[in-house]
Design a protein around this motif. Structure first.
Motif, PDB file in Angstrom:
ATOM      1  N   ALA A   1      49.702  42.251  40.078  1.00  0.00           N
ATOM      2  CA  ALA A   1      48.726  41.483  39.295  1.00  0.00           C
ATOM      3  C   ALA A   1      47.316  41.761  39.787  1.00  0.00           C
ATOM      4  CB  ALA A   1      49.056  39.994  39.388  1.00  0.00           C
ATOM      5  N   LYS A   2      47.186  41.919  41.109  1.00  0.00           N
ATOM      6  CA  LYS A   2      45.864  42.192  41.669  1.00  0.00           C
ATOM      7  C   LYS A   2      45.326  43.520  41.164  1.00  0.00           C
ATOM      8  CE  LYS A   2      43.467  42.962  46.050  1.00  0.00           C
ATOM      9  NZ  LYS A   2      43.606  43.004  47.531  1.00  0.00           N
ATOM     10  N   ASP A   3      46.197  44.544  41.125  1.00  0.00           N
ATOM     11  CA  ASP A   3      45.769  45.865  40.669  1.00  0.00           C
ATOM     12  C   ASP A   3      45.332  45.813  39.209  1.00  0.00           C
ATOM     13  OD1 ASP A   3      46.285  46.955  43.139  1.00  0.00           O
ATOM     14  OD2 ASP A   3      48.353  47.524  42.626  1.00  0.00           O
ATOM     15  N   ARG A   4      46.085  45.077  38.388  1.00  0.00           N
ATOM     16  CA  ARG A   4      45.742  44.983  36.964  1.00  0.00           C
ATOM     17  C   ARG A   4      44.392  44.282  36.761  1.00  0.00           C
ATOM     18  NH1 ARG A   4      51.263  43.724  36.748  1.00  0.00           N
ATOM     19  NH2 ARG A   4      50.844  41.507  36.400  1.00  0.00           N
ATOM     20  N   ILE A   5      44.163  43.233  37.527  1.00  0.00           N
ATOM     21  CA  ILE A   5      42.882  42.500  37.418  1.00  0.00           C
ATOM     22  C   ILE A   5      41.720  43.395  37.834  1.00  0.00           C
ATOM     23  CG2 ILE A   5      41.526  40.591  38.375  1.00  0.00           C
ATOM     24  CD1 ILE A   5      44.161  39.007  38.569  1.00  0.00           C
ATOM     25  N   MET A   6      41.901  44.115  38.939  1.00  0.00           N
ATOM     26  CA  MET A   6      40.834  44.988  39.426  1.00  0.00           C
ATOM     27  C   MET A   6      40.563  46.108  38.441  1.00  0.00           C
ATOM     28  SD  MET A   6      39.746  43.598  42.132  1.00  0.00           S
ATOM     29  CE  MET A   6      38.621  44.909  42.591  1.00  0.00           C
ATOM     30  N   ALA A   7      41.607  46.631  37.818  1.00  0.00           N
ATOM     31  CA  ALA A   7      41.436  47.706  36.839  1.00  0.00           C
ATOM     32  C   ALA A   7      40.646  47.210  35.632  1.00  0.00           C
ATOM     33  CB  ALA A   7      42.795  48.244  36.411  1.00  0.00           C
ATOM     34  N   ARG A   8      40.930  45.992  35.197  1.00  0.00           N
ATOM     35  CA  ARG A   8      40.193  45.429  34.056  1.00  0.00           C
ATOM     36  C   ARG A   8      38.732  45.198  34.404  1.00  0.00           C
ATOM     37  NH1 ARG A   8      43.278  40.400  31.591  1.00  0.00           N
ATOM     38  NH2 ARG A   8      41.473  40.538  30.194  1.00  0.00           N
ATOM     39  N   LEU A   9      38.481  44.745  35.613  1.00  0.00           N
ATOM     40  CA  LEU A   9      37.091  44.514  36.042  1.00  0.00           C
ATOM     41  C   LEU A   9      36.315  45.832  36.095  1.00  0.00           C
ATOM     42  CD1 LEU A   9      37.570  41.882  38.906  1.00  0.00           C
ATOM     43  CD2 LEU A   9      36.564  41.496  36.654  1.00  0.00           C
ATOM     44  N   LYS A  10      36.974  46.880  36.625  1.00  0.00           N
ATOM     45  CA  LYS A  10      36.294  48.175  36.725  1.00  0.00           C
ATOM     46  C   LYS A  10      36.063  48.790  35.347  1.00  0.00           C
ATOM     47  CE  LYS A  10      38.070  49.228  41.344  1.00  0.00           C
ATOM     48  NZ  LYS A  10      38.963  50.104  42.160  1.00  0.00           N
TER      49      LYS A  10
END
Length: 218
Positions: A4-13
């Protein structure tokens, strides 16, 4: 499998870049020949009573203003130039009666709290932008004088009214020395409860009278 953390960070980037907001303009205002009009309008909007008075006439004008309000006693600082001028101009036995702040707080506190109707102090200057008075309390003219009586009278030299706080700080060299208690006053004391009902005089004077002196304050 991404976390979930990776998905959130990808969306932010991947979010579109927003342009930085423009910074506000902090340039101090300049009111020019409208300085006094601005100063007066801002103070009156805050329920202060403003009078422009020639230097030679201010003690008598003040006596009339306070007498019309039914003021019986006025606190003043006899060791200041303003207080000395007031004592010289008002005759003994004339109403309102002058009460000198010439004792310790312990000795004068009963009069301060229960008897004095108004107090007169000198303002160091004024700020047109906000309609504020600059008070620098001293041992001869302490903060209690402008805080406890129901009516506060502030005497200010018109030439010491400036456009902004920034101009005041610069023109008077506040960086070289300040009092332990500098006060900006922008109207009578007021407060509001959770229902936004405004009340005056709860934490200080309920009336503010400002005498703007044209010519050197005597």
């Amino acid at each position: 499998m991404s976390s979930a953390k990776d998905r959130i960070m990808a969306r932010l980037k991947g979010a579109p870049k927003r342009p930085a907001s423009a910074l506000p303009d902090w340039t101090p205002p300049a009111f020019g020949d409208q300085r006094m009009a601005r100063f007066r309008a801002m103070l009156e909007a805050a329920h202060a009573d403003v009078h422009e008075v020639p230097a030679a006439e201010w003690p008598e004008r003040l006596r009339v203003i306070l007498a019309d309000k039914g003021v019986g006693s006025v606190l003043f600082a006899p060791k200041t130039a303003t207080g000395a001028r007031l004592a010289q101009a008002w005759s003994a036995g004339e109403s309102p009666k002058l009460v000198a702040y010439d004792r310790s707080v312990e000795d004068i506190k009963d009069q301060l709290v229960h008897e004095v109707d108004a107090a007169v102090t000198l303002a160091r200057g004024g700020i047109a932008q906000t309609g504020s008075l600059v008070l620098w309390p001293t041992p001869d003219e302490p903060r209690l004088m402008s805080l406890l009586p129901p009516i506060h009278v502030a005497v200010v030299d018109k030439s010491r009214i400036r456009d902004s706080l920034a101009e005041t700080l610069s023109a008077e060299g506040w960086n070289t020395g300040m009092p332990t208690n500098a006060v900006l006053v922008s109207g009578p004391s007021k407060t509001a409860d959770i229902e936004q009902t405004l009340a005056y005089g709860v934490h200080g004077p309920k009336e503010l009278i400002v005498l703007v002196i044209e010519g050197e304050v005597e």
